[in-house]
Design a protein around this motif. Structure first.
Motif, PDB file in Angstrom:
ATOM      1  N   ILE A   6      39.854  29.493  68.709  1.00  0.00           N
ATOM      2  CA  ILE A   6      39.270  29.058  67.441  1.00  0.00           C
ATOM      3  C   ILE A   6      38.308  30.115  66.896  1.00  0.00           C
ATOM      4  O   ILE A   6      38.290  30.413  65.702  1.00  0.00           O
ATOM      5  N   LEU A   7      37.515  30.698  67.793  1.00  0.00           N
ATOM      6  CA  LEU A   7      36.483  31.642  67.364  1.00  0.00           C
ATOM      7  C   LEU A   7      36.978  33.071  67.181  1.00  0.00           C
ATOM      8  O   LEU A   7      36.314  33.860  66.504  1.00  0.00           O
ATOM      9  N   LEU A   8      38.124  33.420  67.744  1.00  0.00           N
ATOM     10  CA  LEU A   8      38.595  34.799  67.646  1.00  0.00           C
ATOM     11  C   LEU A   8      38.741  35.284  66.200  1.00  0.00           C
ATOM     12  O   LEU A   8      38.257  36.378  65.874  1.00  0.00           O
ATOM     13  N   PRO A   9      39.347  34.522  65.283  1.00  0.00           N
ATOM     14  CA  PRO A   9      39.407  35.004  63.899  1.00  0.00           C
ATOM     15  C   PRO A   9      38.008  35.202  63.299  1.00  0.00           C
ATOM     16  O   PRO A   9      37.776  36.170  62.565  1.00  0.00           O
ATOM     17  N   LEU A  10      37.086  34.320  63.625  1.00  0.00           N
ATOM     18  CA  LEU A  10      35.719  34.460  63.134  1.00  0.00           C
ATOM     19  C   LEU A  10      35.091  35.743  63.671  1.00  0.00           C
ATOM     20  O   LEU A  10      34.437  36.479  62.932  1.00  0.00           O
ATOM     21  N   PHE A  11      35.295  36.022  64.954  1.00  0.00           N
ATOM     22  CA  PHE A  11      34.754  37.251  65.541  1.00  0.00           C
ATOM     23  C   PHE A  11      35.326  38.493  64.859  1.00  0.00           C
ATOM     24  O   PHE A  11      34.612  39.471  64.641  1.00  0.00           O
ATOM     25  N   ILE A  12      36.613  38.458  64.519  1.00  0.00           N
ATOM     26  CA  ILE A  12      37.237  39.600  63.830  1.00  0.00           C
ATOM     27  C   ILE A  12      36.620  39.767  62.442  1.00  0.00           C
ATOM     28  O   ILE A  12      36.336  40.888  62.011  1.00  0.00           O
ATOM     29  N   GLN A  13      36.383  38.664  61.741  1.00  0.00           N
ATOM     30  CA  GLN A  13      35.755  38.738  60.423  1.00  0.00           C
ATOM     31  C   GLN A  13      34.342  39.303  60.535  1.00  0.00           C
ATOM     32  O   GLN A  13      33.928  40.132  59.720  1.00  0.00           O
ATOM     33  N   VAL A  14      33.595  38.874  61.536  1.00  0.00           N
ATOM     34  CA  VAL A  14      32.245  39.410  61.752  1.00  0.00           C
ATOM     35  C   VAL A  14      32.322  40.908  62.062  1.00  0.00           C
ATOM     36  O   VAL A  14      31.540  41.707  61.535  1.00  0.00           O
ATOM     37  N   ALA A  15      33.270  41.289  62.922  1.00  0.00           N
ATOM     38  CA  ALA A  15      33.438  42.711  63.256  1.00  0.00           C
ATOM     39  C   ALA A  15      33.757  43.528  62.009  1.00  0.00           C
ATOM     40  O   ALA A  15      33.211  44.624  61.825  1.00  0.00           O
ATOM     41  N   LEU A  16      34.632  43.004  61.147  1.00  0.00           N
ATOM     42  CA  LEU A  16      34.947  43.696  59.896  1.00  0.00           C
ATOM     43  C   LEU A  16      33.683  43.905  59.072  1.00  0.00           C
ATOM     44  O   LEU A  16      33.458  44.998  58.534  1.00  0.00           O
ATOM     45  N   THR A  17      32.852  42.897  58.989  1.00  0.00           N
ATOM     46  CA  THR A  17      31.618  43.006  58.217  1.00  0.00           C
ATOM     47  C   THR A  17      30.722  44.110  58.777  1.00  0.00           C
ATOM     48  O   THR A  17      30.179  44.925  58.017  1.00  0.00           O
ATOM     49  N   PHE A  18      30.585  44.171  60.095  1.00  0.00           N
ATOM     50  CA  PHE A  18      29.758  45.221  60.702  1.00  0.00           C
ATOM     51  C   PHE A  18      30.373  46.607  60.524  1.00  0.00           C
ATOM     52  O   PHE A  18      29.658  47.581  60.272  1.00  0.00           O
ATOM     53  N   PRO A  67      33.516  34.866  52.849  1.00  0.00           N
ATOM     54  CA  PRO A  67      33.561  34.543  54.276  1.00  0.00           C
ATOM     55  C   PRO A  67      32.485  33.564  54.748  1.00  0.00           C
ATOM     56  O   PRO A  67      32.659  32.908  55.775  1.00  0.00           O
ATOM     57  N   VAL A  68      31.397  33.427  54.012  1.00  0.00           N
ATOM     58  CA  VAL A  68      30.373  32.455  54.401  1.00  0.00           C
ATOM     59  C   VAL A  68      30.975  31.048  54.469  1.00  0.00           C
ATOM     60  O   VAL A  68      30.687  30.277  55.391  1.00  0.00           O
ATOM     61  N   LEU A  69      31.842  30.727  53.512  1.00  0.00           N
ATOM     62  CA  LEU A  69      32.508  29.420  53.528  1.00  0.00           C
ATOM     63  C   LEU A  69      33.436  29.281  54.738  1.00  0.00           C
ATOM     64  O   LEU A  69      33.615  28.189  55.282  1.00  0.00           O
ATOM     65  N   PHE A  70      34.018  30.383  55.169  1.00  0.00           N
ATOM     66  CA  PHE A  70      34.866  30.394  56.362  1.00  0.00           C
ATOM     67  C   PHE A  70      34.028  30.140  57.614  1.00  0.00           C
ATOM     68  O   PHE A  70      34.412  29.361  58.484  1.00  0.00           O
ATOM     69  N   TYR A  71      32.867  30.790  57.700  1.00  0.00           N
ATOM     70  CA  TYR A  71      31.994  30.604  58.859  1.00  0.00           C
ATOM     71  C   TYR A  71      31.543  29.153  58.965  1.00  0.00           C
ATOM     72  O   TYR A  71      31.598  28.542  60.039  1.00  0.00           O
ATOM     73  N   VAL A  72      31.106  28.596  57.859  1.00  0.00           N
ATOM     74  CA  VAL A  72      30.634  27.209  57.850  1.00  0.00           C
ATOM     75  C   VAL A  72      31.770  26.268  58.249  1.00  0.00           C
ATOM     76  O   VAL A  72      31.575  25.365  59.078  1.00  0.00           O
ATOM     77  N   LEU A  73      32.934  26.478  57.677  1.00  0.00           N
ATOM     78  CA  LEU A  73      34.070  25.609  57.988  1.00  0.00           C
ATOM     79  C   LEU A  73      34.449  25.695  59.459  1.00  0.00           C
ATOM     80  O   LEU A  73      34.738  24.674  60.094  1.00  0.00           O
ATOM     81  N   THR A  74      34.444  26.886  60.009  1.00  0.00           N
ATOM     82  CA  THR A  74      34.792  27.037  61.425  1.00  0.00           C
ATOM     83  C   THR A  74      33.817  26.255  62.292  1.00  0.00           C
ATOM     84  O   THR A  74      34.236  25.529  63.214  1.00  0.00           O
ATOM     85  N   LEU A  75      32.534  26.374  62.019  1.00  0.00           N
ATOM     86  CA  LEU A  75      31.537  25.643  62.802  1.00  0.00           C
ATOM     87  C   LEU A  75      31.701  24.135  62.639  1.00  0.00           C
ATOM     88  O   LEU A  75      31.611  23.383  63.621  1.00  0.00           O
ATOM     89  N   LEU A  76      31.947  23.692  61.418  1.00  0.00           N
ATOM     90  CA  LEU A  76      32.164  22.259  61.191  1.00  0.00           C
ATOM     91  C   LEU A  76      33.435  21.761  61.878  1.00  0.00           C
ATOM     92  O   LEU A  76      33.452  20.664  62.441  1.00  0.00           O
ATOM     93  N   ALA A  77      34.485  22.552  61.835  1.00  0.00           N
ATOM     94  CA  ALA A  77      35.742  22.157  62.472  1.00  0.00           C
ATOM     95  C   ALA A  77      35.571  22.036  63.983  1.00  0.00           C
ATOM     96  O   ALA A  77      36.140  21.131  64.610  1.00  0.00           O
ATOM     97  N   ILE A  78      34.800  22.934  64.560  1.00  0.00           N
ATOM     98  CA  ILE A  78      34.527  22.847  66.006  1.00  0.00           C
ATOM     99  C   ILE A  78      33.696  21.604  66.298  1.00  0.00           C
ATOM    100  O   ILE A  78      34.025  20.819  67.202  1.00  0.00           O
ATOM    101  N   ALA A  79      32.635  21.407  65.544  1.00  0.00           N
ATOM    102  CA  ALA A  79      31.725  20.285  65.796  1.00  0.00           C
ATOM    103  C   ALA A  79      32.405  18.933  65.641  1.00  0.00           C
ATOM    104  O   ALA A  79      32.072  17.980  66.350  1.00  0.00           O
ATOM    105  N   THR A  80      33.367  18.847  64.734  1.00  0.00           N
ATOM    106  CA  THR A  80      34.057  17.572  64.474  1.00  0.00           C
ATOM    107  C   THR A  80      35.405  17.483  65.172  1.00  0.00           C
ATOM    108  O   THR A  80      36.154  16.542  64.948  1.00  0.00           O
ATOM    109  N   ARG A  81      35.714  18.481  65.956  1.00  0.00           N
ATOM    110  CA  ARG A  81      36.979  18.542  66.715  1.00  0.00           C
ATOM    111  C   ARG A  81      38.207  18.488  65.813  1.00  0.00           C
ATOM    112  O   ARG A  81      39.203  17.846  66.117  1.00  0.00           O
ATOM    113  N   GLN A  82      38.116  19.201  64.697  1.00  0.00           N
ATOM    114  CA  GLN A  82      39.233  19.285  63.754  1.00  0.00           C
ATOM    115  C   GLN A  82      39.924  20.645  63.806  1.00  0.00           C
ATOM    116  O   GLN A  82      40.805  20.916  63.002  1.00  0.00           O
ATOM    117  N   ALA A  83      39.506  21.500  64.733  1.00  0.00           N
ATOM    118  CA  ALA A  83      40.076  22.854  64.820  1.00  0.00           C
ATOM    119  C   ALA A  83      41.322  22.824  65.706  1.00  0.00           C
ATOM    120  O   ALA A  83      41.253  23.075  66.897  1.00  0.00           O
TER     121      ALA A  83
END
Length: 141
Positions: A6-18, A67-83
């Protein structure tokens, strides 16, 4: 679905930003050292940077918007078990669209290709949010 998947795409997006951030810094420092721009020229605005340094800078700022909306959605999806698998596939599609957008934006900057990559990411992320919202709102408590 595992938390790693679940987090791997988010990590890649963060890496791209850096990567883009450090590229922007390198471009700007290079422009200053080469005398293409003076500190006073850019102290209050960005328009004096050389074209390529400005392209990279613009792309960096773009990485801090949608991507901020992507980060928020990923965290919400994890927290609500929708990922689930669909979420992860769509997350990868979103990140690929961001990679394509960054590539075009920092190289040719061909507007049609850049817009298409951006629009693809917008519609993928919108679909992700709609699916998430429908699942949450229609779930029985």
């Amino acid at each position: 679905m595992s938390i790693k998947m679940i987090l791997l795409p988010l990590f890649i997006q963060v890496a791209l930003t850096f990567v883009i951030l450090f590229w922007m810094a390198r471009s700007r420092i290079g422009a200053l050292k080469a005398g293409q721009v003076k500190m006073g020229d850019v102290a209050l605005g960005q328009t004096a940077w050389p074209t390529h340094a400005q392209q990279v800078s613009n792309n960096y700022h773009s990485q801090l918007q949608l991507p901020v909306l992507f980060y928020v959605l990923t965290l919400l999806a994890i927290a609500t078990r929708q990922a689930d698998l669909l979420f992860v596939v769509m997350a990868w599609l979103f990140v690929v669209s961001r990679l394509a957008h960054a590539y075009v934006h920092t190289t040719t900057n061909y507007m049609r290709h850049r817009f298409n990559a951006f629009a693809a990411g917008v519609f993928i992320l919108l679909a992700m949010w709609v699916i998430f919202a429908v699942r949450i709102l229609l779930a029985t408590a």
